[in-house]
Scaffold this motif. Structure first.
Motif, mmCIF file in Angstrom:
data_model
loop_
_atom_site.group_PDB
_atom_site.id
_atom_site.type_symbol
_atom_site.label_atom_id
_atom_site.label_comp_id
_atom_site.label_asym_id
_atom_site.label_seq_id
_atom_site.Cartn_x
_atom_site.Cartn_y
_atom_site.Cartn_z
ATOM 1 N N ILE A 32 1.130 -1.379 0.039
ATOM 2 C CA ILE A 32 -0.038 -0.402 0.046
ATOM 3 C C ILE A 32 0.902 1.100 0.216
ATOM 4 C CG2 ILE A 32 -1.901 1.201 1.265
ATOM 5 C CD1 ILE A 32 -2.439 -1.361 0.570
ATOM 6 N N GLU A 33 0.783 1.678 -0.990
ATOM 7 C CA GLU A 33 1.526 3.419 -0.922
ATOM 8 C C GLU A 33 0.612 4.382 -0.796
ATOM 9 O OE1 GLU A 33 3.680 6.679 -4.189
ATOM 10 O OE2 GLU A 33 2.627 4.694 -5.104
ATOM 11 N N LEU A 34 1.280 4.794 0.479
ATOM 12 C CA LEU A 34 0.054 6.331 0.583
ATOM 13 C C LEU A 34 0.500 7.777 0.364
ATOM 14 C CD1 LEU A 34 -0.463 4.555 4.261
ATOM 15 C CD2 LEU A 34 -1.785 4.401 2.386
ATOM 16 N N GLY A 35 -0.335 8.679 0.153
ATOM 17 C CA GLY A 35 -0.024 9.695 -0.592
ATOM 18 C C GLY A 35 1.291 9.379 -2.020
ATOM 19 N N GLY A 36 0.410 8.946 -3.087
ATOM 20 C CA GLY A 36 1.051 8.791 -4.242
ATOM 21 C C GLY A 36 1.420 9.955 -5.339
ATOM 22 N N GLY A 37 1.168 11.410 -4.335
ATOM 23 C CA GLY A 37 0.887 12.488 -5.204
ATOM 24 C C GLY A 37 1.186 12.270 -6.675
ATOM 25 N N THR A 38 2.266 12.723 -7.218
ATOM 26 C CA THR A 38 2.549 12.894 -9.094
ATOM 27 C C THR A 38 2.668 11.324 -9.114
ATOM 28 O OG1 THR A 38 5.080 13.827 -9.138
ATOM 29 C CG2 THR A 38 3.431 15.710 -8.962
ATOM 30 N N ALA A 89 -6.289 8.015 6.993
ATOM 31 C CA ALA A 89 -7.139 7.955 8.004
ATOM 32 C C ALA A 89 -7.975 7.035 8.300
ATOM 33 C CB ALA A 89 -7.299 8.862 9.032
ATOM 34 N N ARG A 90 -8.521 5.852 7.099
ATOM 35 C CA ARG A 90 -9.294 5.581 6.918
ATOM 36 C C ARG A 90 -9.089 4.520 6.670
ATOM 37 N NH1 ARG A 90 -13.287 6.818 3.927
ATOM 38 N NH2 ARG A 90 -14.888 5.539 5.396
ATOM 39 N N LEU A 91 -8.132 3.661 6.412
ATOM 40 C CA LEU A 91 -7.353 3.171 5.245
ATOM 41 C C LEU A 91 -7.735 2.238 5.504
ATOM 42 C CD1 LEU A 91 -5.490 2.240 3.403
ATOM 43 C CD2 LEU A 91 -3.578 2.062 5.319
ATOM 44 N N ALA A 92 -8.496 1.518 7.164
ATOM 45 C CA ALA A 92 -8.647 -0.250 6.666
ATOM 46 C C ALA A 92 -10.262 -0.625 5.687
ATOM 47 C CB ALA A 92 -9.062 -0.917 8.187
ATOM 48 N N ALA A 93 -10.965 0.671 5.590
ATOM 49 C CA ALA A 93 -12.525 1.008 5.277
ATOM 50 C C ALA A 93 -11.680 0.868 3.798
ATOM 51 C CB ALA A 93 -13.091 2.535 5.815
ATOM 52 N N LEU A 94 -10.611 1.314 3.169
ATOM 53 C CA LEU A 94 -10.543 1.297 2.111
ATOM 54 C C LEU A 94 -9.889 0.061 0.973
ATOM 55 C CD1 LEU A 94 -8.370 5.139 1.779
ATOM 56 C CD2 LEU A 94 -11.035 4.399 1.381
ATOM 57 N N LEU A 95 -9.373 -0.794 2.448
ATOM 58 C CA LEU A 95 -8.762 -1.423 1.718
ATOM 59 C C LEU A 95 -9.890 -2.862 1.889
ATOM 60 C CD1 LEU A 95 -6.108 -1.629 3.160
ATOM 61 C CD2 LEU A 95 -6.257 -0.977 0.653
ATOM 62 N N PRO A 96 -10.298 -3.906 0.630
ATOM 63 C CA PRO A 96 -11.016 -4.889 0.861
ATOM 64 C C PRO A 96 -10.779 -5.557 2.532
ATOM 65 C CG PRO A 96 -9.821 -5.224 -1.464
ATOM 66 C CD PRO A 96 -8.920 -4.483 -0.101
ATOM 67 N N GLU A 97 -12.038 -6.388 3.358
ATOM 68 C CA GLU A 97 -11.804 -6.895 4.328
ATOM 69 C C GLU A 97 -11.184 -8.506 3.811
ATOM 70 O OE1 GLU A 97 -15.001 -8.113 7.970
ATOM 71 O OE2 GLU A 97 -16.127 -7.712 5.531
ATOM 72 N N HIS A 98 -10.231 -8.644 5.249
ATOM 73 C CA HIS A 98 -9.258 -8.908 5.487
ATOM 74 C C HIS A 98 -8.015 -9.608 4.158
ATOM 75 C CE1 HIS A 98 -11.661 -10.318 8.962
ATOM 76 N NE2 HIS A 98 -12.755 -10.694 7.792
ATOM 77 N N ALA A 99 -7.918 -8.068 3.903
ATOM 78 C CA ALA A 99 -7.212 -8.599 2.360
ATOM 79 C C ALA A 99 -5.352 -7.920 3.388
ATOM 80 C CB ALA A 99 -6.778 -6.930 2.056
ATOM 81 N N ALA A 100 -4.663 -9.133 2.784
ATOM 82 C CA ALA A 100 -3.357 -9.378 2.812
ATOM 83 C C ALA A 100 -2.706 -8.172 2.526
ATOM 84 C CB ALA A 100 -2.897 -11.326 3.093
ATOM 85 N N ILE A 101 -1.744 -7.962 3.745
ATOM 86 C CA ILE A 101 -0.442 -6.333 3.547
ATOM 87 C C ILE A 101 0.524 -6.738 3.465
ATOM 88 C CG2 ILE A 101 -0.260 -4.056 3.602
ATOM 89 C CD1 ILE A 101 -3.235 -5.067 2.867
ATOM 90 N N ASP A 102 1.425 -7.053 2.950
ATOM 91 C CA ASP A 102 2.466 -7.162 2.961
ATOM 92 C C ASP A 102 3.743 -6.080 3.624
ATOM 93 O OD1 ASP A 102 2.686 -9.676 2.382
ATOM 94 O OD2 ASP A 102 3.256 -9.085 0.169
ATOM 95 N N ALA A 103 3.528 -4.500 2.985
ATOM 96 C CA ALA A 103 3.863 -3.471 3.250
ATOM 97 C C ALA A 103 3.105 -2.068 2.929
ATOM 98 C CB ALA A 103 5.156 -3.040 2.063
ATOM 99 N N VAL A 104 3.663 -1.059 3.905
ATOM 100 C CA VAL A 104 2.979 0.502 4.416
ATOM 101 C C VAL A 104 4.049 0.859 3.488
ATOM 102 C CG1 VAL A 104 1.459 2.124 4.584
ATOM 103 C CG2 VAL A 104 0.420 0.055 5.875
ATOM 104 N N VAL A 105 3.602 1.365 2.434
ATOM 105 C CA VAL A 105 5.262 2.475 2.316
ATOM 106 C C VAL A 105 4.393 4.762 2.092
ATOM 107 C CG1 VAL A 105 6.368 3.093 0.129
ATOM 108 C CG2 VAL A 105 6.292 1.026 0.223
ATOM 109 N N SER A 106 4.880 5.211 2.942
ATOM 110 C CA SER A 106 4.169 6.373 3.145
ATOM 111 C C SER A 106 5.541 7.294 2.947
ATOM 112 C CB SER A 106 3.241 6.161 4.515
ATOM 113 O OG SER A 106 3.563 7.798 5.310
#
Length: 157
Positions: A14-20, A65-82
């Motif tokens: 998950i990349e947060l703040g993709g910008g350009t 700030a609402r990340l969990a609600a934006l992703l599929p329920e029970h989604a497997a996440i390996d990394a967050v890149v912020s």
């Protein structure tokens, strides 16, 4: 940031703040599959730009700030890149984002945070994460720091 992001695995990055799209492009160039990448961008204009630039990457227009609600329920996440400017956000907003990271990242999951703070510090992060690496990037103007954390414990705790 891309060089420190785990490329193997089956969960989402998950990349947060993709910008350009600079980090998005680097993640793809590093070998991350488009199917595993999810880019979350709050700005509607940047989200539109990212969708045009990377039509095969899922771009989610929404608030970290609402990340969990934006992703599929029970989604497997390996990394967050912020790339979010946590130190300049209102404290309550930054704490809400960090709490979302605790909710979605499993034990062993990676968190990468970009910061203009030259000192490596995890004070703002609170419990549940361990600093594993910190690199100062002098070629960035102004110089910046990339910190890699590992999620400890279990999601939601």
């Amino acid at each position: 940031m891309a060089a420190q992001t785990p490329m193997s695995g089956t969960g989402f990055v998950i990349e947060l703040g993709g910008g350009t799209g600079a980090i998005t492009q680097a993640l793809l160039a590093q070998g991350l599959s488009r199917e595993r990448l999810r880019v979350v961008e709050r700005s509607p204009a940047f989200a539109r730009h990212l969708r045009q630039r990377f039509p095969s990457v899922q771009v989610i227009q929404g608030d970290a700030a609402r990340l969990a609600a934006l992703l599929p329920e029970h989604a497997a996440i390996d990394a967050v890149v912020s790339s979010l400017p946590l130190r300049s956000l209102p404290r309550a907003e930054a704490l809400a984002i960090v709490e979302q990271w605790r909710r979605v990242l499993p034990a062993g999951g990676a968190l990468l945070q970009f910061s203009y703070a030259l000192q490596a510090s995890a004070d703002w992060l609170g419990a549940g994460f361990a600093l594993r690496d910190s690199q100062l990037i002098w070629r960035n103007l102004p110089p910046a720091r990339v910190m890699r954390f590992e999620r400890l414990g279990t999601p939601g705790h």
